[in-house]
Design an enzyme around this catalytic site. Structure first.
Site, PDB file in Angstrom:
ATOM      1  N   ARG A   1      56.074 167.650 -23.401  1.00 35.15           N
ATOM      2  CA  ARG A   1      56.439 167.336 -24.529  1.00 35.15           C
ATOM      3  C   ARG A   1      57.896 166.907 -24.894  1.00 35.15           C
ATOM      4  O   ARG A   1      58.050 166.364 -25.647  1.00 35.15           O
ATOM      5  CB  ARG A   1      56.273 168.862 -25.449  1.00 35.15           C
ATOM      6  CG  ARG A   1      56.699 168.717 -26.768  1.00 35.15           C
ATOM      7  CD  ARG A   1      56.322 170.001 -27.578  1.00 35.15           C
ATOM      8  NE  ARG A   1      56.957 171.193 -26.880  1.00 35.15           N
ATOM      9  CZ  ARG A   1      58.263 171.662 -27.309  1.00 35.15           C
ATOM     10  NH1 ARG A   1      59.086 170.893 -28.121  1.00 35.15           N
ATOM     11  NH2 ARG A   1      58.617 172.620 -26.555  1.00 35.15           N
TER      12      ARG A   1
ATOM     13  N   ASP B   1      54.582 149.004 -40.935  1.00 35.62           N
ATOM     14  CA  ASP B   1      53.454 149.281 -40.547  1.00 35.62           C
ATOM     15  C   ASP B   1      52.490 147.867 -40.327  1.00 35.62           C
ATOM     16  O   ASP B   1      52.151 147.425 -41.164  1.00 35.62           O
ATOM     17  CB  ASP B   1      52.588 150.014 -41.735  1.00 35.62           C
ATOM     18  CG  ASP B   1      51.147 150.641 -41.076  1.00 35.62           C
ATOM     19  OD1 ASP B   1      50.583 149.820 -40.069  1.00 35.62           O
ATOM     20  OD2 ASP B   1      50.555 151.554 -41.627  1.00 35.62           O
TER      21      ASP B   1
ATOM     22  N   LYS C   1      43.172 152.061 -34.202  1.00 34.76           N
ATOM     23  CA  LYS C   1      42.589 150.853 -34.872  1.00 34.76           C
ATOM     24  C   LYS C   1      42.333 149.825 -33.763  1.00 34.76           C
ATOM     25  O   LYS C   1      41.684 149.949 -32.861  1.00 34.76           O
ATOM     26  CB  LYS C   1      43.329 150.234 -35.973  1.00 34.76           C
ATOM     27  CG  LYS C   1      43.460 151.683 -36.980  1.00 34.76           C
ATOM     28  CD  LYS C   1      42.510 152.243 -37.684  1.00 34.76           C
ATOM     29  CE  LYS C   1      42.850 153.212 -38.819  1.00 34.76           C
ATOM     30  NZ  LYS C   1      43.633 154.138 -38.514  1.00 34.76           N
TER      31      LYS C   1
ATOM     32  N   TYR D   1      48.059 152.048 -47.825  1.00 35.23           N
ATOM     33  CA  TYR D   1      47.263 153.208 -47.100  1.00 35.23           C
ATOM     34  C   TYR D   1      47.625 154.426 -47.918  1.00 35.23           C
ATOM     35  O   TYR D   1      48.857 154.772 -47.966  1.00 35.23           O
ATOM     36  CB  TYR D   1      47.783 153.149 -45.458  1.00 35.23           C
ATOM     37  CG  TYR D   1      46.940 154.292 -44.801  1.00 35.23           C
ATOM     38  CD1 TYR D   1      45.623 154.376 -44.855  1.00 35.23           C
ATOM     39  CD2 TYR D   1      47.572 154.960 -43.809  1.00 35.23           C
ATOM     40  CE1 TYR D   1      45.033 155.504 -44.200  1.00 35.23           C
ATOM     41  CE2 TYR D   1      47.090 155.834 -43.180  1.00 35.23           C
ATOM     42  CZ  TYR D   1      45.716 156.193 -43.370  1.00 35.23           C
ATOM     43  OH  TYR D   1      44.830 156.954 -42.443  1.00 35.23           O
TER      44      TYR D   1
END
Length: 369
Positions: free
Chosen positions: A44, A167, A192, A96
């Site tokens: 992490r 984006d 995607k 979006y």
């Protein structure tokens, strides 16, 4: 790869992130399922080999250092979290829904101040950026496939101390490289086109600035928005075939857009590959292709659009995009969507263009009768 030789992005997508070509070394980076490592490293906080190979490959394509996240919206959130409290953000009035919702929620809580603008209007966008800390752009946009003038906007903001985040999920790093145009963050929902098989959730942000890279990694560790090892492995494998998939899909998308433009049941086609589309000249100027996303408006209305979705047999009526299978969906039925009620968004995959066209034509014609 030879770092002294400039390779085509398609070649980079296949070769980047594979590690040294040493005798006995694996051709593909191995899947490393571990969260803790000898010497005190913890996934992490310091990352893990599976993420690093994927990040190296995307960074090579995007022209910077990449940081991966558990999802596309996780990547978007990380960018916002690099800003100081009360930062002024200029965001898209349309795009979006989850990103617009994220910005609106942060504004409602007082975390940021938000100004919404039509980012396809360059002059209005630049005017709204007066005293802004961050401009959020989405290009091509979801679901209207609008093209923001990234080159002009980034150039105009270069000396105004305004960060620019793009984006670029619909374009992928093969068709558009925002950092080379002057943006500070290039974000992709790897769920995607990069993943390409509708089987993972992943996001990635690339930047050229060391201090921004450090902030992104800190936010990822602090919020726990870490990618999974298996997801990263699959996304890297998907990236290897992205050049082939995207090339075929965008050729099919253009042919479908041209045919749909002449279909009697279709009112308007949104696709920058069409010469009459408002984004055509912009896309030709700084993109390497027009992409595999298009939208159509149906004058017969929302019920007709829904029936077309139910009537297809080769297209899949489903949410999301960028997979090897072609998808169709009516976007306005989702809460917060700015799309017209009769708008259908099409994500073009790898099926033969004749089969896709016959499927659409049959659904459109049958429902119109």
């Amino acid at each position: 790869m030879n770092d002294d030789v400039a390779l085509h992005p398609s070649t980079v997508a296949i070769h980047a992130g594979r590690g040294p070509r040493a005798p006995g070394a694996p051709l593909n980076p191995p899947l490393t399922l571990a969260s803790s490592f000898h010497g005190g490293s913890y996934a992490r906080e310091q990352g893990a080999p599976a993420w690093e190979a994927f990040e190296e490959a995307v960074g090579a394509l995007d022209g910077g250092r990449s940081v991966s996240f558990a999802s596309g919206i996780g990547a978007s959130t990380a960018i916002i979290e690099t800003l100081p409290a009360g930062a002024k953000v200029v965001g898209p009035a349309a795009g979006y829904a989850w990103t617009r919702g994220l910005l609106r929620e942060r504004a409602d809580s007082g975390r940021i101040t938000l100004t919404s603008v039509d980012t396809s209007d360059t002059e209005a966008t630049l005017e709204a950026c007066e005293d802004a800390d961050l401009l959020w752009l989405e290009s091509p946009s979801n679901p209207m496939i609008e093209i923001a003038e990234l080159d002009r906007i980034c150039a105009a903001l270069r000396d105004r101390d305004v960060l620019v985040a793009v984006d670029s999920s619909f374009a992928t790093p093969l068709l558009q490289r925002p950092l080379a145009l002057g943006a500070d963050f290039s974000m992709h929902s790897a769920t995607k086109f990069i993943g390409g098989h509708s089987d993972l959730l992943l996001g990635v942000v690339t930047t050229r600035e060391d201090h921004l890279d450090a902030k992104l990694r800190h936010v990822r560790a602090q919020l726990g928005a870490t990618p999974g090892a298996i997801e990263s492995y699959l996304a890297l494998r998907g990236l290897r075939t992205l050049p082939l998939r995207l090339d075929a899909a965008q050729r099919t998308a253009l042919e479908l857009a041209e045919r749909l433009s002449a279909h009697p049941a279709v009112g308007k086609v949104h696709y920058p590959g069409l010469p009459g589309d408002p984004g055509h000249e912009r896309a030709r100027r700084f993109m390497d292709g027009f992409g595999a996303m298009l939208s159509i408006e149906l004058p017969a209305g929302a019920d007709f659009a829904e029936s077309v979705c139910r009537g297809v047999r080769v297209f899949t009526h489903a949410k999301s995009l960028g997979g090897i299978e072609s998808l169709i969906d009516r976007r306005a039925r989702y809460t917060g969507s700015s799309a017209p009620e009769s708008l259908l968004r099409l994500s073009i995959g790898g099926e033969h263009v004749t089969d896709l066209w016959n499927d659409l034509d049959n659904a459109l014609t049958k429902e119109a009768e």
